[in-house]
Design a protein around this motif. Structure first.
Motif, PDB file in Angstrom:
ATOM      1  N   ILE A  58       0.502  -4.094   3.889  1.00 13.15           N
ATOM      2  CA  ILE A  58       1.378  -2.944   4.125  1.00 13.15           C
ATOM      3  C   ILE A  58       1.946  -2.963   5.549  1.00 13.15           C
ATOM      4  CG2 ILE A  58       1.317  -0.401   4.302  1.00 13.15           C
ATOM      5  CD1 ILE A  58      -0.278  -0.628   1.582  1.00 13.15           C
ATOM      6  N   SER A  59       1.210  -3.551   6.474  1.00 12.42           N
ATOM      7  CA  SER A  59       1.739  -3.661   7.851  1.00 12.42           C
ATOM      8  C   SER A  59       3.039  -4.458   7.864  1.00 12.42           C
ATOM      9  CB  SER A  59       0.713  -4.310   8.786  1.00 12.42           C
ATOM     10  OG  SER A  59       0.686  -5.713   8.598  1.00 12.42           O
ATOM     11  N   ARG A  60       3.170  -5.410   6.927  1.00 14.73           N
ATOM     12  CA  ARG A  60       4.391  -6.231   6.891  1.00 14.73           C
ATOM     13  C   ARG A  60       5.590  -5.410   6.419  1.00 14.73           C
ATOM     14  NH1 ARG A  60       2.640 -11.276   3.561  1.00 14.73           N
ATOM     15  NH2 ARG A  60       4.659 -12.109   4.212  1.00 14.73           N
ATOM     16  N   LEU A  61       5.322  -4.420   5.589  1.00 17.88           N
ATOM     17  CA  LEU A  61       6.397  -3.476   5.207  1.00 17.88           C
ATOM     18  C   LEU A  61       6.728  -2.575   6.388  1.00 17.88           C
ATOM     19  CD1 LEU A  61       8.004  -1.981   2.753  1.00 17.88           C
ATOM     20  CD2 LEU A  61       6.108  -0.372   2.887  1.00 17.88           C
ATOM     21  N   LEU A  62       5.663  -2.071   7.036  1.00 19.54           N
ATOM     22  CA  LEU A  62       5.860  -1.094   8.116  1.00 19.54           C
ATOM     23  C   LEU A  62       6.604  -1.687   9.301  1.00 19.54           C
ATOM     24  CD1 LEU A  62       2.339   0.625   8.124  1.00 19.54           C
ATOM     25  CD2 LEU A  62       4.426   1.413   7.004  1.00 19.54           C
ATOM     26  N   ARG A  63       6.403  -2.978   9.518  1.00 15.40           N
ATOM     27  CA  ARG A  63       7.077  -3.653  10.634  1.00 15.40           C
ATOM     28  C   ARG A  63       8.583  -3.372  10.601  1.00 15.40           C
ATOM     29  NH1 ARG A  63       5.093  -9.585  10.168  1.00 15.40           N
ATOM     30  NH2 ARG A  63       3.020  -8.687  10.095  1.00 15.40           N
ATOM     31  N   GLU A  64       9.124  -3.342   9.389  1.00 16.99           N
ATOM     32  CA  GLU A  64      10.577  -3.113   9.262  1.00 16.99           C
ATOM     33  C   GLU A  64      10.925  -1.677   8.942  1.00 16.99           C
ATOM     34  OE1 GLU A  64      12.406  -6.038   6.599  1.00 16.99           O
ATOM     35  OE2 GLU A  64      10.685  -7.318   7.024  1.00 16.99           O
ATOM     36  N   ARG A  65       9.973  -0.917   8.341  1.00 14.97           N
ATOM     37  CA  ARG A  65      10.380   0.363   7.767  1.00 14.97           C
ATOM     38  C   ARG A  65       9.399   1.494   8.042  1.00 14.97           C
ATOM     39  NH1 ARG A  65      12.748  -1.507   1.955  1.00 14.97           N
ATOM     40  NH2 ARG A  65      14.022   0.337   2.328  1.00 14.97           N
ATOM     41  N   ARG A  66       8.752   1.490   9.213  1.00 15.39           N
ATOM     42  CA  ARG A  66       7.739   2.516   9.470  1.00 15.39           C
ATOM     43  C   ARG A  66       8.300   3.923   9.292  1.00 15.39           C
ATOM     44  NH1 ARG A  66       4.714   5.604   8.844  1.00 15.39           N
ATOM     45  NH2 ARG A  66       2.844   6.275   9.951  1.00 15.39           N
ATOM     46  N   GLY A  67       9.544   4.119   9.736  1.00 19.80           N
ATOM     47  CA  GLY A  67      10.143   5.457   9.690  1.00 19.80           C
ATOM     48  C   GLY A  67      10.478   5.931   8.289  1.00 19.80           C
ATOM     49  N   ASP A  68      10.475   5.000   7.317  1.00 21.00           N
ATOM     50  CA  ASP A  68      10.832   5.380   5.943  1.00 21.00           C
ATOM     51  C   ASP A  68       9.613   5.757   5.110  1.00 21.00           C
ATOM     52  OD1 ASP A  68      13.396   4.610   6.575  1.00 21.00           O
ATOM     53  OD2 ASP A  68      13.162   2.583   5.777  1.00 21.00           O
ATOM     54  N   VAL A  69       8.426   5.666   5.712  1.00 18.71           N
ATOM     55  CA  VAL A  69       7.197   5.745   4.916  1.00 18.71           C
ATOM     56  C   VAL A  69       6.289   6.883   5.374  1.00 18.71           C
ATOM     57  CG1 VAL A  69       5.035   4.462   4.482  1.00 18.71           C
ATOM     58  CG2 VAL A  69       7.226   3.279   4.352  1.00 18.71           C
ATOM     59  N   GLN A  70       5.729   7.610   4.398  1.00 22.83           N
ATOM     60  CA  GLN A  70       4.581   8.472   4.695  1.00 22.83           C
ATOM     61  C   GLN A  70       3.347   7.658   4.285  1.00 22.83           C
ATOM     62  OE1 GLN A  70       6.720  10.434   2.062  1.00 22.83           O
ATOM     63  NE2 GLN A  70       8.171  10.439   3.770  1.00 22.83           N
ATOM     64  N   LEU A  71       2.594   7.265   5.286  1.00 21.47           N
ATOM     65  CA  LEU A  71       1.510   6.295   5.112  1.00 21.47           C
ATOM     66  C   LEU A  71       0.160   6.997   4.943  1.00 21.47           C
ATOM     67  CD1 LEU A  71       0.358   3.363   5.390  1.00 21.47           C
ATOM     68  CD2 LEU A  71       0.330   3.784   7.866  1.00 21.47           C
ATOM     69  N   ALA A  72      -0.506   6.679   3.832  1.00 24.87           N
ATOM     70  CA  ALA A  72      -1.848   7.233   3.613  1.00 24.87           C
ATOM     71  C   ALA A  72      -2.864   6.108   3.551  1.00 24.87           C
ATOM     72  CB  ALA A  72      -1.875   8.012   2.297  1.00 24.87           C
ATOM     73  N   THR A  73      -3.964   6.250   4.295  1.00 25.94           N
ATOM     74  CA  THR A  73      -5.067   5.300   4.137  1.00 25.94           C
ATOM     75  C   THR A  73      -6.389   6.070   4.154  1.00 25.94           C
ATOM     76  OG1 THR A  73      -5.940   3.148   4.764  1.00 25.94           O
ATOM     77  CG2 THR A  73      -5.321   4.598   6.583  1.00 25.94           C
ATOM     78  N   LYS A  74      -7.477   5.344   3.969  1.00 24.46           N
ATOM     79  CA  LYS A  74      -8.779   6.000   3.748  1.00 24.46           C
ATOM     80  C   LYS A  74      -9.899   5.226   4.457  1.00 24.46           C
ATOM     81  CE  LYS A  74      -7.204   6.506  -1.047  1.00 24.46           C
ATOM     82  NZ  LYS A  74      -6.494   5.227  -1.264  1.00 24.46           N
ATOM     83  N   PHE A  75     -10.980   5.950   4.722  1.00 24.45           N
ATOM     84  CA  PHE A  75     -12.182   5.327   5.286  1.00 24.45           C
ATOM     85  C   PHE A  75     -13.391   5.815   4.481  1.00 24.45           C
ATOM     86  CE2 PHE A  75     -14.620   8.865   6.896  1.00 24.45           C
ATOM     87  CZ  PHE A  75     -13.693   9.880   6.909  1.00 24.45           C
ATOM     88  N   ALA A  76     -14.491   5.161   4.658  1.00 28.74           N
ATOM     89  CA  ALA A  76     -15.833   5.583   4.202  1.00 28.74           C
ATOM     90  C   ALA A  76     -16.554   4.483   3.437  1.00 28.74           C
ATOM     91  CB  ALA A  76     -15.825   6.842   3.334  1.00 28.74           C
ATOM     92  N   LEU A  77     -15.803   3.705   2.634  1.00 31.95           N
ATOM     93  CA  LEU A  77     -16.485   2.696   1.824  1.00 31.95           C
ATOM     94  C   LEU A  77     -16.623   1.404   2.617  1.00 31.95           C
ATOM     95  CD1 LEU A  77     -14.689   3.336  -1.575  1.00 31.95           C
ATOM     96  CD2 LEU A  77     -16.933   4.120  -0.834  1.00 31.95           C
TER      97      LEU A  77
END
Ligand code: NAP
Length: 330
Positions: free
Chosen positions: A65-84
């Motif tokens: 997903i970082s490869r998408l964000l490199r070009e389009r961070r402003g177009d994305v609402q990014l959700a990720t998770k922790f715990a597992l």
């Protein structure tokens, strides 16, 4: 499709999200070059709400997903998770909700994602050794530091959600919800509606089963679905009845089963009075376009009733360990 659905805490996202998990091996093999094209296609088609987690592909999903964000961070609402700790493919060795772990997990996610802020940071699973209030206080600290914009919780009970909301606003609960997984409607969904929290149903297509394209008898050895009781041979064959109902509703509407499954969830949001944003995942670009068709699909009351009756007949649990999901702890 501009962002139009407001979850809780003022977080506005596209009315359908994209589940990134399918782009690292979990339901079969993935070609990494193709996976990046699929992600770009989702954003081109107007899906700006992208879901990942630190454990998907043991970190490689966030790297993709970082490869998408490199070009389009402003177009994305990014959700990720922790715990597992571990990965869906290899299995999990631990669940951690303690504050030092949370802070470290976030920094690692930010690094893998190549961004300095996460729009929606979810607690992925409860670590029952840590009170939820303590975990959410640590998450709130990340908001104060500007590293996270909004908080979310996955597979929490109604009680846990209430306690969390007493510490910090919660933008969304992400738990399994679909025509064949309706336990959240008993307690968690009403609590979310009452507390102004949005709902992000995961596995909205029943991990593909509701689309009628999954043959449970021929899943690969490493396919995660082999570990789920309702995909076991006898249960899966009984559950074909649900697929038949979804198919017959789809045929009457000149729609596809996937579109019916997603439109059903959007209709539940209207019925129960809360914002609902499903996050179907797929490796195939044409299926993204197909799934988006659900936004324009209207199910008649009799069709909703038929789907509801079919869901009552589902055989087999949605998780091998009942306490792993909210239902088993209620
Ligand atoms: N919070 C949690 O604990 C949790 C747990 C599970 C998932 N999630 C999140 O929720 C997202 C979605 O859940 P999911 O991937 O488990 O299940 P899902 O979205 O219900 O189903 C995904 C499966 O459906 C197939 N599919 C997608 N669109 C289709 C269509 N139009 N027709 C036929 N088949 C179609 C995909 O196969 P192809 O790739 O072959 O198209 C894929 O195998 C995940 O990506 C992840 O981000 C969260």
């Amino acid at each position: 499709m501009a962002p139009t659905t407001m979850l809780g805490d003022g977080l506005s996202v596209s009315p359908l999200g994209f589940g990134g998990m399918a782009l690292t091996p979990v339901y079969g093999g993935v070609d990494p070059a193709d996976a990046l094209k699929t992600l770009h296609h989702a954003v081109d088609a107007g899906i700006s709400f992208i879901d990942t987690a630190d454990v998907y592909g043991a970190g490689s999903n966030e790297e993709l997903i970082s490869r998408l964000l490199r070009e389009r961070r402003g177009d994305v609402q990014l959700a990720t998770k922790f715990a597992l700790v571990g990965s869906p493919g290899e299995g999990y060795s631990d669940v951690r909700n303690d504050p030092p772990y949370i802070r470290q997990a976030l920094d690692r996610s930010l690094q893998r994602l190549g961004t300095d802020v996460i729009d929606l940071y979810y607690l992925h699973r409860r670590d029952l050794r840590v009170p939820i209030v303590e975990a959410v206080e640590a998450m709130a600290g990340l908001v104060q530091q500007g590293k996270v914009r909004h908080l979310g919780l996955s597979e929490v009970t109604a009680r846990e959600l209430e306690e969390a909301c007493s510490v910090h606003p919660i933008a969304a609960v992400q738990s399994e919800w679909s025509i064949w997984s309706r336990d959240v409607e008993r307690n968690v969904v009403p609590a979310a509606a009452r507390l102004g929290v949005g709902f992000v149903p995961y596995s909205p297509l029943g991990r593909g089963f509701l689309t009628g394209t999954v043959d449970a008898a021929s899943l690969g050895d490493n396919d995660f679905r082999r570990r789920i009781p309702r995909f076991a041979p006898e249960a899966a064959s009984a559950n074909q009845a649900v697929v038949d109902t979804v198919r017959s509703v789809a045929a009457k509407l000149d729609a596809t089963p996937a579109q019916v499954a997603l439109a059903w969830l959007l209709a539940q949001g209207q019925r129960l009075g809360l914002p609902v944003v499903p996050i179907p995942g797929t490796r195939k670009r044409e299926r993204i376009d197909e799934n988006l068709g659900a936004l324009a699909l209207h199910l008649a009351p009799a069709q909703l009733e038929a789907l509801g009756e079919a869901s009552d007949a589902v055989v087999g649990s949605r998780s091998a360990d009942p306490t792993w999901v909210s239902e088993g702890r209620e």
